[in-house]
Design a protein around this motif. Structure first.
Motif, PDB file in Angstrom:
ATOM      1  N   SER A 105       5.722   1.491 -32.223  1.00  0.00           N
ATOM      2  CA  SER A 105       5.656   2.270 -33.462  1.00  0.00           C
ATOM      3  C   SER A 105       6.887   2.037 -34.325  1.00  0.00           C
ATOM      4  CB  SER A 105       5.507   3.758 -33.144  1.00  0.00           C
ATOM      5  OG  SER A 105       6.596   4.216 -32.345  1.00  0.00           O
ATOM      6  N   ARG A 109       6.902   0.377 -38.100  1.00  0.00           N
ATOM      7  CA  ARG A 109       7.534   1.057 -39.230  1.00  0.00           C
ATOM      8  C   ARG A 109       8.484   0.102 -39.962  1.00  0.00           C
ATOM      9  NH1 ARG A 109      10.027   4.820 -36.637  1.00  0.00           N
ATOM     10  NH2 ARG A 109      12.043   3.769 -36.612  1.00  0.00           N
ATOM     11  N   ASP A 169      -4.263  -3.639 -32.298  1.00  0.00           N
ATOM     12  CA  ASP A 169      -3.425  -2.609 -32.909  1.00  0.00           C
ATOM     13  C   ASP A 169      -2.804  -3.120 -34.209  1.00  0.00           C
ATOM     14  OD1 ASP A 169      -2.523  -0.045 -32.951  1.00  0.00           O
ATOM     15  OD2 ASP A 169      -0.988  -0.290 -31.416  1.00  0.00           O
ATOM     16  N   GLU A 228      -3.328  -1.483 -37.835  1.00  0.00           N
ATOM     17  CA  GLU A 228      -2.142  -0.969 -38.520  1.00  0.00           C
ATOM     18  C   GLU A 228      -1.943  -1.617 -39.887  1.00  0.00           C
ATOM     19  OE1 GLU A 228       1.386   1.316 -39.002  1.00  0.00           O
ATOM     20  OE2 GLU A 228      -0.137   1.445 -37.422  1.00  0.00           O
TER      21      GLU A 228
END
Length: 367
Positions: free
Chosen positions: A136, A140, A172, A176
């Motif tokens: 994560s 970011r 993922d 994302e």
């Protein structure tokens, strides 16, 4: 510069240059091919690197300069200056980072300045990196870099097409980033800290079979400043370097000299055109080592190899053979390059917009 364009240039001799800025890295990933650590001190030296890149001219320069490590962003000012000098001559720069800085909420200003000065940014991500930097946090930071206008990609590594981690992370990333961020997927090889547990390096073809090697196309500046014709980690690290794979040293040689040696060596031309196994067979040289790369490194110790390569690949005819091999290697585009040298099942992901479900054929994809 998008990832596909960068990878698509890989088969062309001297179209790119890899610079290892430092072996230092604040991460301790179990698969690190260079065995990097925060206490490592091997570095070519900022002054020598700057002088070497400063020797580029508009008429004689690589298309792409890849800044690697270790962790190149431990030297953000050097990254920024190298990028500035490369761009002044018309080269573009790409940076590969282990994303240590992503653990902070914000990217430190010196690092962000360095990142926005390159033409492509690639984030290294795999199961081992994730034990040190959460996914994560990496996502970011990549969103922030994209917002700054820098083309980005992921450099992923796993144990092969059936690695469940690769299936999970590629899906993922697609979710994302909406399929807008490409990925280069490779398999972990037994170098550095992975030497004791990773699968063996690929073995070569049967004796006499042609298997060209595009990995002998781009010069590599190693951590001691030696310039090699190959990015295989054993070759980069081992000393003395095989004579046919040593292109010089940045303390004494400029880019023009290194490029000329890379382009004009008959042995390197043959490695790029037909591969080391075929060259050894037609030279009557003995087969050495258990792997394709071991066999290549052994070529420099046999005078028959140099004689045979010179008879076939010297001068203008050899240059034409070399160029023809490069065009054949690039004919299938960046996806074809990754199929030959990376994790073939995930090769389509090198282009943004390739759905994960299409990129991994059911017969060879994750199970």
């Amino acid at each position: 510069m998008e990832l596909g364009e960068l990878v698509g240039r890989r088969p062309f001799p001297a179209a790119g240059l890899l610079l290892g800025l430092t072996r230092r890295c604040p991460l301790s990933c179990a698969h690190c091919s260079t065995g990097s650590s925060l206490t490592a001190r091997e570095e070519p030296g900022a002054g020598r690197l700057l002088d070497f890149v400063g020797s580029f001219t508009e008429e004689n320069r690589p298309d792409v300069v890849m800044l690697t490590g270790g962790e190149p962003l431990l030297l953000p000012a050097l990254v920024a200056e190298l990028s500035t000098r490369a761009r002044a001559a018309g080269s573009r720069t790409a940076l590969l980072s282990g994303m240590f800085f992503a653990r902070s909420r914000d990217i430190p200003p010196p690092l962000l300045r360095a990142i926005t000065g390159v033409d492509h940014f690639s984030a290294s991500l795999d199961a081992h990196h994730e034990r040190e930097v959460p996914r994560s946090d990496v996502f970011r930071a990549v969103h922030r870099i994209r917002a700054a206008g820098v083309p980005v990609s992921f450099h992923l590594a796993g144990t092969g097409a059936d690695d469940p981690y690769l299936a999970d992370i590629t899906r993922d990333i697609e979710e994302e980033f909406g399929g807008r961020v490409p990925s280069l997927v490779n398999e972990v090889r037994p170098f550095g800290r992975a030497a004791s547990w990773a699968a063996p390096a690929r073995t070569g073809p049967e004796a006499g079979a042609a298997s060209p090697c595009a990995m002998a196309a781009w010069p590599v500046v190693a951590f001691d400043g030696t310039v090699l014709a190959c990015c295989n980690q054993d070759t980069v690290d081992r000393r003395p370097a095989p004579a046919h794979l040593r292109l010089g040293h940045i303390a004494t040689d400029d880019w023009a000299t290194v490029r000329r040696r890379a382009l004009e060596s008959p042995v390197l031309r043959m490695i790029r055109t037909v591969g080391p196994a075929h060259l050894a067979a037609r030279s009557g040289a003995s087969s050495h080592g258990a792997s394709y790369c071991d066999g290549c490194r052994a070529l420099g110790s046999d005078a028959r190899v140099a004689a045979e390569a010179g008879s076939v690949a010297a001068g203008a005819p050899g240059a034409l053979l070399d160029l023809a091999a490069a065009h054949r290697g690039a004919a299938q585009g960046p996806v074809g390059v990754v199929r030959r040298h990376g994790c073939a099942a995930y090769a389509p992901l090198v282009l943004a917009g390739a759905p994960v479900t299409d990129a991994v054929p059911a017969a060879e994809g994750p199970r």
